[in-house]
Design a protein around this motif. Structure first.
Motif, mmCIF file in Angstrom:
data_model
loop_
_atom_site.group_PDB
_atom_site.id
_atom_site.type_symbol
_atom_site.label_atom_id
_atom_site.label_comp_id
_atom_site.label_asym_id
_atom_site.label_seq_id
_atom_site.Cartn_x
_atom_site.Cartn_y
_atom_site.Cartn_z
ATOM 1 N N ALA A 84 0.819 -1.214 0.000
ATOM 2 C CA ALA A 84 0.000 0.000 0.000
ATOM 3 C C ALA A 84 0.851 1.263 0.000
ATOM 4 N N LEU A 85 2.090 1.167 0.485
ATOM 5 C CA LEU A 85 2.962 2.349 0.539
ATOM 6 C C LEU A 85 3.538 2.707 -0.818
ATOM 7 N N SER A 86 3.585 1.752 -1.740
ATOM 8 C CA SER A 86 4.244 1.998 -3.020
ATOM 9 C C SER A 86 3.341 1.739 -4.221
ATOM 10 N N ARG A 87 2.056 1.457 -3.979
ATOM 11 C CA ARG A 87 1.107 1.236 -5.069
ATOM 12 C C ARG A 87 0.004 2.278 -5.022
ATOM 13 N N ALA A 88 -0.439 2.674 -6.198
ATOM 14 C CA ALA A 88 -1.439 3.743 -6.271
ATOM 15 C C ALA A 88 -2.809 3.271 -5.796
ATOM 16 N N VAL A 89 -3.127 1.993 -6.028
ATOM 17 C CA VAL A 89 -4.450 1.466 -5.690
ATOM 18 C C VAL A 89 -4.269 0.291 -4.732
ATOM 19 N N PRO A 90 -4.390 0.503 -3.420
ATOM 20 C CA PRO A 90 -4.296 -0.616 -2.481
ATOM 21 C C PRO A 90 -5.611 -1.384 -2.414
ATOM 22 N N PRO A 91 -5.580 -2.653 -2.005
ATOM 23 C CA PRO A 91 -6.807 -3.460 -1.954
ATOM 24 C C PRO A 91 -7.611 -3.210 -0.686
ATOM 25 N N MET A 92 -8.002 -1.969 -0.468
ATOM 26 C CA MET A 92 -8.770 -1.594 0.713
ATOM 27 C C MET A 92 -9.727 -0.479 0.350
ATOM 28 N N ALA A 93 -10.891 -0.475 0.989
ATOM 29 C CA ALA A 93 -11.861 0.581 0.749
ATOM 30 C C ALA A 93 -11.371 1.871 1.394
ATOM 31 N N GLY A 94 -11.767 3.002 0.808
ATOM 32 C CA GLY A 94 -11.402 4.293 1.363
ATOM 33 C C GLY A 94 -10.277 4.947 0.582
ATOM 34 N N PRO A 95 -9.932 6.185 0.937
ATOM 35 C CA PRO A 95 -8.858 6.906 0.233
ATOM 36 C C PRO A 95 -7.516 6.192 0.388
ATOM 37 N N PRO A 96 -6.739 6.074 -0.677
ATOM 38 C CA PRO A 96 -5.432 5.406 -0.574
ATOM 39 C C PRO A 96 -4.500 6.058 0.442
#
Length: 360
Positions: free
Chosen positions: A309-321
């Protein structure tokens, strides 16, 4: 020579983490093969012509297309050769055993070998796979599946690019319906500031282990570390809920079910960190050990488990990245800091209780 109490504490922490990791591996999977993160953003822009009760969206960081049919009539999803692929309606979800898409869409990479019965020209052979009104699948029309980035991205990776507009065709009786969407490249964030923040947090919290335990300052340091670990536990719970929602769970009941079936051990890690933080705030016996154990679990499951999540634009989680990155950084800092503080305090306690040699 490492003191015996510290060795025992380390062995217990290691054994507990190994057991949790073994148990959590099958249970905490985010979907069948959801990505840890991606720089391609897939979005549904609409369903047309609109039909009340028919909705579509992307889930699992855009890895799957979700279609929900509450129209009261069957809707067919067409495969890559225009053949019936899925049938979604009042009787549940059915897949066509003769559609190549049935096999190609089982994995994100689409590398499943086609069996001999996969023939798009053959009459449909329906088999039921779900009794609900919702289907989720990897659709190659919505994904970028090449190993190399698109040409426009390779030429200018620092800017957002529209890769393509996509369409997934549906059939409702004799009428044609389309799910329309877009696929964009989003430049990845710079992970360096997040790592700096996590490292500084680790050092600040870990320094609590250097304060003598028998002093008033040591008591405040223990309580401060406990409060910050509880904050890491709250961040872990928030991350777990965000992952559950991103799998497609909608509504309180569905989210709770996903938490208890797909995210149980990570959820327990967050709740355990909240409890260990309270334990340290109350200065209960073995609070140092509780800090080390709970901090190690938070670091492993909420921190290291979500590093992408720290280095990808779209993490697999709901809500703002950005919120997701804040939560991961908090989990890393508080978890690793609590481990450091707890082990330092255990080491200091072992040195204090070591018997003084009597001269002969």
């Amino acid at each position: 020579m490492i003191p015996a109490p510290l060795r025992r504490a380390g062995l217990v922490v290691t054994a507990a983490l190994a057991a949790l990791l073994t148990l959590a591996t099958p249970a905490a999977a985010h979907g069948a093969d959801a990505p840890a993160g991606t720089d391609f953003r897939a979005e549904v822009t609409g369903v047309g012509p609109a039909r009340p009760g028919l909705t579509a969206r992307m889930v699992e960081a855009g890895a799957r297309l979700e279609l929900t049919n509450r129209t009261g009539a069957d809707i067919e999803v067409l495969g890559y050769s225009g053949e019936p692929y899925l049938r979604i309606g009042p009787g549940g979800v059915y897949e066509n055993a003769h559609s190549p898409a049935t096999y190609l869409n089982r994995t994100l990479a689409g590398e499943t070998p086609l069996p001999p019965e996969a023939d798009p020209a053959a009459a449909p052979a329906w088999r039921r796979i779900s009794d609900g009104p919702t289907a989720r699948w990897h659709d190659q029309r919505t994904l970028w599946r090449e190993s190399e980035p698109p040409a426009q991205v390779a030429a200018d990776p620092g800017r957002e690019h529209r890769i393509r507009d996509w369409v997934v065709p549906l059939r409702a009786g004799t009428a044609t319906v389309e799910v329309r969407g877009t696929l964009d490249w989003v430049p990845p964030p710079d992970a360096y500031p997040w790592w700096v923040a996590a490292t500084l947090g680790l050092l600040v919290i870990g320094a609590a282990g250097l304060v003598p335990a028998g002093t008033a300052t040591g008591v405040r340091a223990l309580r401060g570390a406990g409060a910050l670990l509880a904050l890491g536990g709250a961040a872990t719970v928030a991350l777990t809920v965000g992952k559950a929602v991103d799998t497609g769970a909608a509504g309180t009941g569905a989210v709770l079910l996903e938490l208890l079936t797909g995210q149980l051990w990570t959820l327990l890690t967050g709740l355990g960190a909240l409890a260990a933080g309270g334990y340290a705030l109350a200065r209960r016996p073995a609070a140092d050990f509780a800090l080390a154990l709970a901090g190690a679990c938070v670091t492993l499951f909420a921190g290291i488990g979500n590093l992408a999540a720290l280095s990808r634009a779209v993490p697999p989680m709901a809500g703002p990245p950005t919120l997701t990155r804040v939560l991961v950084t908090v989990a890393l800092a508080t978890g690793a800091g609590a481990v450091t503080a707890g082990l330092l305090r255990l080491h200091a306690a072992a040195r204090t209780t070591r018997p003084t040699p009597v001269p002969r």
